[in-house]
Design a protein around this motif. Structure first.
Motif, PDB file in Angstrom:
ATOM      1  N   SER A   1      44.348  32.107  37.385  1.00 16.93           N
ATOM      2  CA  SER A   1      42.949  32.477  37.594  1.00 16.93           C
ATOM      3  C   SER A   1      42.657  32.566  39.086  1.00 16.93           C
ATOM      4  N   ARG A   2      41.564  33.270  39.419  1.00 20.88           N
ATOM      5  CA  ARG A   2      41.144  33.389  40.807  1.00 20.88           C
ATOM      6  C   ARG A   2      39.701  33.868  40.891  1.00 20.88           C
ATOM      7  N   LEU A   3      39.058  33.548  42.012  1.00 22.81           N
ATOM      8  CA  LEU A   3      37.776  34.145  42.353  1.00 22.81           C
ATOM      9  C   LEU A   3      38.032  35.283  43.331  1.00 22.81           C
ATOM     10  N   LYS A   4      37.191  36.291  43.290  1.00 30.23           N
ATOM     11  CA  LYS A   4      37.364  37.453  44.149  1.00 30.23           C
ATOM     12  C   LYS A   4      37.253  37.064  45.616  1.00 30.23           C
ATOM     13  N   ASP A   5      38.198  37.513  46.419  1.00 27.44           N
ATOM     14  CA  ASP A   5      38.147  37.308  47.856  1.00 27.44           C
ATOM     15  C   ASP A   5      37.024  38.161  48.452  1.00 27.44           C
ATOM     16  N   ARG A   6      36.264  37.612  49.405  1.00 31.66           N
ATOM     17  CA  ARG A   6      35.110  38.329  49.952  1.00 31.66           C
ATOM     18  C   ARG A   6      35.518  39.638  50.629  1.00 31.66           C
ATOM     19  N   GLN A   7      36.641  39.633  51.327  1.00 32.13           N
ATOM     20  CA  GLN A   7      37.095  40.864  51.971  1.00 32.13           C
ATOM     21  C   GLN A   7      37.443  41.924  50.932  1.00 32.13           C
ATOM     22  N   HIS A   8      38.118  41.504  49.867  1.00 31.14           N
ATOM     23  CA  HIS A   8      38.450  42.438  48.796  1.00 31.14           C
ATOM     24  C   HIS A   8      37.183  42.946  48.104  1.00 31.14           C
ATOM     25  N   LEU A   9      36.163  42.086  48.059  1.00 31.80           N
ATOM     26  CA  LEU A   9      34.902  42.504  47.451  1.00 31.80           C
ATOM     27  C   LEU A   9      34.257  43.617  48.279  1.00 31.80           C
ATOM     28  N   GLU A  10      34.286  43.480  49.601  1.00 36.57           N
ATOM     29  CA  GLU A  10      33.760  44.530  50.472  1.00 36.57           C
ATOM     30  C   GLU A  10      34.483  45.851  50.220  1.00 36.57           C
TER      31      GLU A  10
ATOM     32  N   ARG B   1      44.271  35.655  34.178  1.00 31.35           N
ATOM     33  CA  ARG B   1      45.422  36.436  33.728  1.00 31.35           C
ATOM     34  C   ARG B   1      46.239  35.605  32.740  1.00 31.35           C
ATOM     35  N   VAL B   2      46.495  36.179  31.580  1.00 32.05           N
ATOM     36  CA  VAL B   2      47.236  35.503  30.521  1.00 32.05           C
ATOM     37  C   VAL B   2      48.588  36.199  30.353  1.00 32.05           C
ATOM     38  N   LEU B   3      49.658  35.435  30.441  1.00 29.83           N
ATOM     39  CA  LEU B   3      51.007  35.994  30.344  1.00 29.83           C
ATOM     40  C   LEU B   3      51.656  35.624  29.018  1.00 29.83           C
ATOM     41  N   LEU B   4      52.279  36.631  28.407  1.00 30.92           N
ATOM     42  CA  LEU B   4      52.981  36.464  27.135  1.00 30.92           C
ATOM     43  C   LEU B   4      54.458  36.768  27.317  1.00 30.92           C
ATOM     44  N   LEU B   5      55.263  36.336  26.361  1.00 32.20           N
ATOM     45  CA  LEU B   5      56.693  36.640  26.430  1.00 32.20           C
ATOM     46  C   LEU B   5      56.987  38.059  25.980  1.00 32.20           C
ATOM     47  N   HIS B   6      56.300  38.503  24.931  1.00 29.41           N
ATOM     48  CA  HIS B   6      56.607  39.833  24.405  1.00 29.41           C
ATOM     49  C   HIS B   6      55.369  40.458  23.778  1.00 29.41           C
ATOM     50  N   GLN B   7      55.439  41.770  23.540  1.00 31.91           N
ATOM     51  CA  GLN B   7      54.268  42.546  23.163  1.00 31.91           C
ATOM     52  C   GLN B   7      53.668  42.140  21.829  1.00 31.91           C
ATOM     53  N   GLN B   8      54.477  41.783  20.858  1.00 33.80           N
ATOM     54  CA  GLN B   8      53.943  41.465  19.539  1.00 33.80           C
ATOM     55  C   GLN B   8      52.944  40.305  19.582  1.00 33.80           C
ATOM     56  N   GLN B   9      53.035  39.482  20.613  1.00 33.96           N
ATOM     57  CA  GLN B   9      52.120  38.352  20.724  1.00 33.96           C
ATOM     58  C   GLN B   9      50.682  38.792  21.027  1.00 33.96           C
ATOM     59  N   PHE B  10      50.504  40.033  21.465  1.00 32.23           N
ATOM     60  CA  PHE B  10      49.152  40.549  21.661  1.00 32.23           C
ATOM     61  C   PHE B  10      48.354  40.478  20.365  1.00 32.23           C
ATOM     62  N   VAL B  11      49.015  40.624  19.224  1.00 30.62           N
ATOM     63  CA  VAL B  11      48.310  40.671  17.939  1.00 30.62           C
ATOM     64  C   VAL B  11      47.541  39.381  17.703  1.00 30.62           C
TER      65      VAL B  11
END
Length: 275
Positions: free
Chosen positions: A52-61, A91-101
């Motif tokens: 997870s992260r909060l938006k950086d102020r420079q990136h927000l500009e 951001r959520v990371l999975l091992l493989h695509q079928q886990q999206f279900v």
């Protein structure tokens, strides 16, 4: 003539005002994925890891300036601020695509009773089989010319809230591509033709890797990997994937919109593994 300076100033002030609430909501969303009994606290968890992260102020500009350049008319200050839907990110990371279900099923249960979905879920992909996979889940797809790949959800704690969180779900292989592309190809696209071509090849290699992991798990466990799983997809070899081009993608309703990547992996997590 559009003027970005007052918009940037307003958006930064509003961002600072709600920063605390953004942090709390982001932590809540992250904890939901990390502690969910069907996604993480089980014998064979769907969720591999969460960032997870909060938006950086420079990136927000920079984001405000890019969005303004894409608009036909000058928006109001508040209209621009409401367009910034990645002020916090998980951001959520999975091992493989079928886990999206499984993840998609549980997440829709949550948003039907609690969090507010700002927009329908969207999957960014270049792979025709992934388009078909997400279509069967009822998820719209969009093609990015950068080959960016991820499933996106945008939520608020309630519809009228200023607090917002963008959730990206992808496989570990897709995360590798995202980190390499973020380092070399964002915010300004690389001027190296060779590097650009190699990033496209890497996207296809990553797709093959994700497909292979899917196959390995199906071989190890022939039973369906999730309840109400989608129909089994035909296998694609590495050689076949290397020949696939974005023009072959046909989404559920219409040809996907091709547009430059401005909200790809660059904006999620800001640390080494952040966009």
């Amino acid at each position: 003539m559009k003027d970005s300076e007052p918009l940037i100033k307003y958006c930064l002030e509003r961002y600072d005002d709600i920063n605390h609430e953004l942090s709390i909501f982001m932590a809540t969303v992250r904890s939901w994925f990390e502690t969910h009994p069907k996604l993480a606290r089980c014998s064979f968890p769907t969720v591999h890891s969460v960032k997870s992260r909060l938006k950086d102020r420079q990136h927000l500009e920079e984001k405000v300036a890019r969005k303004l350049a894409d608009l036909a008319e000058q928006p109001t200050n508040e209209e621009m601020f409401r367009r910034l839907t990645d002020l916090s990110g998980v951001r959520v990371l999975l091992l493989h695509q079928q886990q999206f279900v499984t993840l998609h099923t549980e997440f829709l249960k949550k948003t039907s009773n609690d969090w507010h979905l700002v927009e329908p879920p969207k999957a960014y992909t270049w792979d025709p089989e992934s388009v078909d996979f997400f279509r069967k889940l009822g998820v719209n797809t969009e093609l990015k010319e950068s080959h960016y790949t991820s499933l996106h959800y945008v939520i608020r704690p309630k519809a009228e809230s200023d607090v917002v969180c963008e959730i990206q779900v992808r496989t570990l292989f897709e995360e590798i591509w995202g980190e390499v592309d973020h380092t070399l190809n964002y915010p300004a696209p690389t001027e190296s033709v060779a590097c650009s071509e190699q990033l496209r090849v890497l996207a296809k290699v990553v797709g093959a890797g994700s497909r292979l992991v899917d196959s390995i798990f199906r071989t190890a466990n022939p039973a369906p990997l999730a309840a109400d799983a989608t129909e089994e997809r035909s296998e694609l070899s590495v050689e076949h994937l290397a020949q696939v081009t974005p023009s072959t993608v046909t989404p559920p309703a219409a040809t996907p919109t091709i547009r430059p990547s401005d909200e790809g992996p660059q904006d999620l997590p800001e640390e080494s593994a952040q966009r």
